[in-house]
Design an enzyme around this catalytic site. Structure first.
Site, mmCIF file in Angstrom:
data_model
loop_
_atom_site.group_PDB
_atom_site.id
_atom_site.type_symbol
_atom_site.label_atom_id
_atom_site.label_comp_id
_atom_site.label_asym_id
_atom_site.label_seq_id
_atom_site.Cartn_x
_atom_site.Cartn_y
_atom_site.Cartn_z
ATOM 1 N N ASN A 146 -20.185 12.757 -33.386
ATOM 2 C CA ASN A 146 -20.826 11.723 -32.564
ATOM 3 C C ASN A 146 -20.770 12.086 -31.079
ATOM 4 O OD1 ASN A 146 -17.974 11.140 -33.326
ATOM 5 N ND2 ASN A 146 -18.150 9.639 -31.687
ATOM 6 N N CYS A 315 -17.515 3.736 -28.686
ATOM 7 C CA CYS A 315 -16.479 2.952 -29.348
ATOM 8 C C CYS A 315 -15.119 3.645 -29.280
ATOM 9 C CB CYS A 315 -16.873 2.661 -30.793
ATOM 10 S SG CYS A 315 -17.688 4.011 -31.593
#
Ligand code: PMP
Length: 371
Positions: A146, A315
């Site tokens: 990610n 996140c």
């Protein structure tokens, strides 16, 4: 506003919202209920399992619905843990929902190894080979990073692991599922994590694909839903909206479209010699740095210009991004300059070009200020 943070989350398909509403307001019944309405809803979520298994090209196995990838990853890690003299292997590139689970396993006294990353962001396959042995219980490696968009060779990983052990293999597929074409049959792995909000479904719903449930233990205790592997009333509306998004996406078509967008962005940014990009195989994620400009300052300045990008994984703490780029051998100056641009297949080329130009002009201004 031009949204270029699709690795953090994506906008829901309008029709998926409609599907959500249908199962929240009309067919709102509990799938565990004995009466006809409940049984019908149970049938619907069972169809959603089939839909996901089909897209994963898994052939056999089961889907356990969860509250998202963080839970799926925790279920795979702690649900496959066994007492005794076992070891567990993770990559240094993992998302915090795997990495911090690994740290917790270690804290509990288990033997945990971390495989380094190569300069291109993929794991060091030979190091993995040297770490796996007959006492390895679990190997957990993400499919696509990610942070960088690096794509790990999962088939190669499973061949390495299967050759030397009976270890279980978990793959966090959050940034890969419904983004690149693959077949779980070919991969030959045990667990695969997916999350709906990364492919235009709702937040707070995901799944863990499990090849053989005998290898897994529940980590949540309760009413015994999901055949006792994940107690708690299923998020029916979320699951059905995820199903809708899953069936809507043409992975091959989207891949090609997104690749065009990424190439276009790269061509705009690379006009400036101060720009460095991380070459990666996923068209959805581009890690970039502008020499001498702090990434966070740039991302904040871009917000005022109507372009939303990330300094790394939204996140995670900033540390997670650092951990990964540092492990790839990047210099500190490049790490602090790094930003993440992430695409979706439904964006317009004009917007990409415009955003690229805004990013360059913003970075140039900041570079002047910092001299
Ligand atoms: N794994 C990866 C690779 C991710 O990118 C993310 C989301 N940033 C997660 C796990 C966590 O997903 P969720 O928000 O569904 O818990």
């Amino acid at each position: 506003m031009i949204y270029l943070d699709n690795a953090a989350t994506t906008k829901m398909f309008e029709e998926a919202v409609g599907e959500y509403k249908k199962y929240a307001c009309d067919l709102f019944y509990n799938p565990s209920a004995f009466y006809r309405q409940g049984v019908e809803v149970l049938k619907c979520i069972n169809d959603a399992r089939k839909s996901l298994i089909q897209k994963l090209d898994a052939g056999c196995g089961d889907i356990i619905f969860t509250s998202g990838a963080t839970e799926s990853n925790n279920l795979a890690v702690f649900g496959s843990k066994r007492n005794g003299n076992w070891n567990y292997i993770f990559s240094m590139g993992e998302h915090p929902s795997v990495f911090n689970a690994a740290k917790e396993l270690e804290r509990q006294g288990n033997k945990v190894f971390f495989v380094s990353l190569q300069e291109n962001g993929e794991i060091d396959y030979s190091q993995l080979e040297s770490l796996v042995d007959e006492k390895t219980r679990l190997v957990s490696v993400m499919h696509i990073s990610n942070e960088t968009g690096a794509v790990n060779d999962i088939k190669r990983i499973s061949q390495i692991v299967r050759k030397k052990s009976k270890a279980l293999i978990h793959v966090d597929g959050v940034q890969a599922f419904n983004k690149i074409e693959f077949s779980l049959k070919e991969f030959d792995i045990d667990f695969y994590t997916i999350s709906a909000h990364k492919f235009h479904g709702p937040k707070g719903v995901g799944a863990l694909y499990v090849k053989n449930k005998n290898n897994l233990k529940n980590i949540i205790f309760g009413g015994g839903q999901e055949e006792n592997y994940r107690s708690g009333t299923e998020n029916v509306a979320g699951i059905m909206a995820m199903k809708w998004a899953n069936e809507q996406i043409d992975v091959k078509r989207n891949f090609e479209k997104t690749l065009k967008l990424k190439k276009l962005m790269e061509s705009v940014l690379l006009k400036d010699e101060k720009v460095k990009i991380v070459k990666s195989a996923s068209p959805y994620i581009l890690s970039v740095s502008y020499s001498g400009v702090n990434g966070e300052t740039l991302a904040r300045a871009l917000q005022d210009e109507g372009v939303l990008i990330s300094t790394g994984s939204a996140c995670s703490t900033k540390k997670a991004g650092n951990r990964i780029l540092e492990n790839m051998g990047f210099k500190k100056s490049r790490i602090v300059s790094s930003v993440r641009i992430s695409f979706n297949a439904y964006m317009e080329e004009d917007d990409i070009k415009k955003a690229g130009e805004i990013i360059l002009s913003c970075a140039k201004k900041l570079a002047l200020l910092q001299v």
